[in-house]
Scaffold this motif. Sequence first.
Motif, PDB file in Angstrom:
ATOM      1  N   LEU A  54       0.831  -1.207   0.000  1.00 19.87           N
ATOM      2  CA  LEU A  54       0.000   0.000   0.000  1.00 19.87           C
ATOM      3  C   LEU A  54       0.862   1.252   0.000  1.00 19.87           C
ATOM      4  O   LEU A  54       0.501   2.268  -0.598  1.00 19.87           O
ATOM      5  CB  LEU A  54      -0.921  -0.007   1.216  1.00 19.87           C
ATOM      6  N   THR A  55       2.016   1.177   0.657  1.00 21.79           N
ATOM      7  CA  THR A  55       2.949   2.305   0.636  1.00 21.79           C
ATOM      8  C   THR A  55       3.454   2.550  -0.780  1.00 21.79           C
ATOM      9  O   THR A  55       3.527   3.698  -1.243  1.00 21.79           O
ATOM     10  CB  THR A  55       4.142   2.025   1.565  1.00 21.79           C
TER      11      THR A  55
ATOM     12  N   SER B  77       0.564   4.058  -2.890  1.00 22.59           N
ATOM     13  CA  SER B  77       0.306   5.466  -2.603  1.00 22.59           C
ATOM     14  C   SER B  77       1.410   6.354  -3.165  1.00 22.59           C
ATOM     15  O   SER B  77       1.158   7.473  -3.627  1.00 22.59           O
ATOM     16  CB  SER B  77       0.169   5.688  -1.094  1.00 22.59           C
TER      17      SER B  77
ATOM     18  N   SER C 162       0.768   6.747  -6.882  1.00 24.12           N
ATOM     19  CA  SER C 162      -0.339   7.677  -7.099  1.00 24.12           C
ATOM     20  C   SER C 162       0.101   9.115  -6.860  1.00 24.12           C
ATOM     21  O   SER C 162      -0.257  10.028  -7.609  1.00 24.12           O
ATOM     22  CB  SER C 162      -1.498   7.322  -6.166  1.00 24.12           C
ATOM     23  N   GLU C 163       0.904   9.329  -5.810  1.00 26.41           N
ATOM     24  CA  GLU C 163       1.362  10.678  -5.486  1.00 26.41           C
ATOM     25  C   GLU C 163       2.301  11.219  -6.552  1.00 26.41           C
ATOM     26  O   GLU C 163       2.211  12.398  -6.937  1.00 26.41           O
ATOM     27  CB  GLU C 163       2.060  10.658  -4.128  1.00 26.41           C
TER      28      GLU C 163
ATOM     29  N   LEU D 284      -8.388   7.654  -7.970  1.00 29.32           N
ATOM     30  CA  LEU D 284      -7.196   7.147  -7.302  1.00 29.32           C
ATOM     31  C   LEU D 284      -5.895   7.572  -7.979  1.00 29.32           C
ATOM     32  O   LEU D 284      -4.817   7.422  -7.399  1.00 29.32           O
ATOM     33  CB  LEU D 284      -7.248   5.621  -7.236  1.00 29.32           C
TER      34      LEU D 284
END
Length: 499
Positions: A225-226, A229, A232-233, A292
């Motif tokens: 998940l890190t 994310s 996505s960032e 997302l």
Amino acid sequence: MDAHTDPLPRLALGPVGVVVAVQIAVLTALSGRYGFHRDELYFLAAGARPDWGYVDQPPITPVLAHLSATVFGDTPSGVRVAATLIGAATAIVVALVARELGGGRGAQVLSAVAAALSSFVLAVSHMLSTTTVDVLMWTVIGFFALRLLRTGDGRWWIAVGAAVGVGLENKWLVLLLVAALGIALLVTGPREVLRSGWLAAGVVVAAVLAAPTVLWQAAHGFPLLTVASGISEDDGAENRILFVPMQLVYVSPVLVPVWLAGIVRLWRDPALRWARALAVSYPVLCVGLLVLGGKPYYSVPLLVLLTAAGAEPALRWLDRGRRTVRRSVAAVLAVVAAAISVVIGLPVLPAADLGPVLAMNREPGEQVGWPEFAHTVSLAWKQIPVEQRGTATIFTSSYGQAGAVERYREEYGLPQPHSGHMSYADWGPPPDTMTGPVVLVGGFEDISETQRLFTGCRVVAVHDNGIGLDNEEQGTPIALCSGPAAPWSQLWPDLRRFY
């Protein structure tokens, strides 16, 4: 619910088999033309360290890479046998989807050809990646879901759950498909399948199959998940800007009318009312991805399924009106589209001429120059006095660099490399006794940070792939440092990178 159990069209086993045989032959013939992709080098390293999970992926693709290399040879061609077979399986499943939706011989063949030659599927069938497996699992889930909806037989939830569970052992993106299909079913029906007791059984099967990876991720703080994310960032804005344009090119611009026809057919055809959820799941998925900041290619498997749905009306359109003109134009467009897909997705051009292709697909460039890269690292390593090499270390800034050094280290007399990138960080820092020189590969974006972590660094080599190809490693600086600024165990948390 009313089951739609009318006999399906006969399976076009012969012509679909010919399509798949040609697909396998072409992929095999070109599988070794360039070299390993950076991800394949990483998968080989991960597969040699079997586990129930890794920082950025579940275990299936690394296991497949290791098995394929063991059985067929530790070469690009050997590793890619798995990718070739998965690509062939995808084409077969897409043909079965066309049949499930009432498509006859022509629709099944067109669907198989479209799957085999679509730009994106062709590219991921050439090299082994998590996406290679993901495309197959999404199409399998779509096929099983359609069989469930058509027959009304709740036992198909077991097959859906098994496919979802296997998919989760490869890539968690399959949850987006499950969510999109679930929302679409709630909107369009048939909702009766959601009340079946077999649904709970399917959920249990999926949970049991996915449990090892979920537990591994939980035990390690869910690094997957890190990573997600971070992607996505970093890329979210670009992904949103490019999302719609890329939907038009990933499968093929020529096939856009076909998958659009598939959406219209599934929505309007009374005989396919039971399959409306497939049409609705695509815009639902797209909205989710835009929110997302997901990569545009995440939706490609659904486009492939919708292409199968549109094959039958596309063939009917070709048979109407001025058939000769329509068929001639379609044939010319198909040949041009196939040629473009092959050039973009397969290593048919000389590596030195890949420049224009890289603007559309960066992946071929990442298959060029890895032995030469390991050689460049060896030039830096050889500048270390022989008596100091016992305590010297090679530290790379990325898993691809580490994978290349690990793969070719015996050929160039190099030690096992270390890296803080992705799962290489989990495989441990060098022992604290390694206080000698450090060959530092890349990672000079922040000079002050580099100086804080390593002492006496000076650039001693710059990688050149020899053909002027502007890929990710071209121009990578390699420094020789006096040593780490502190014990490796102390530095390691600062050296870890998730993306």
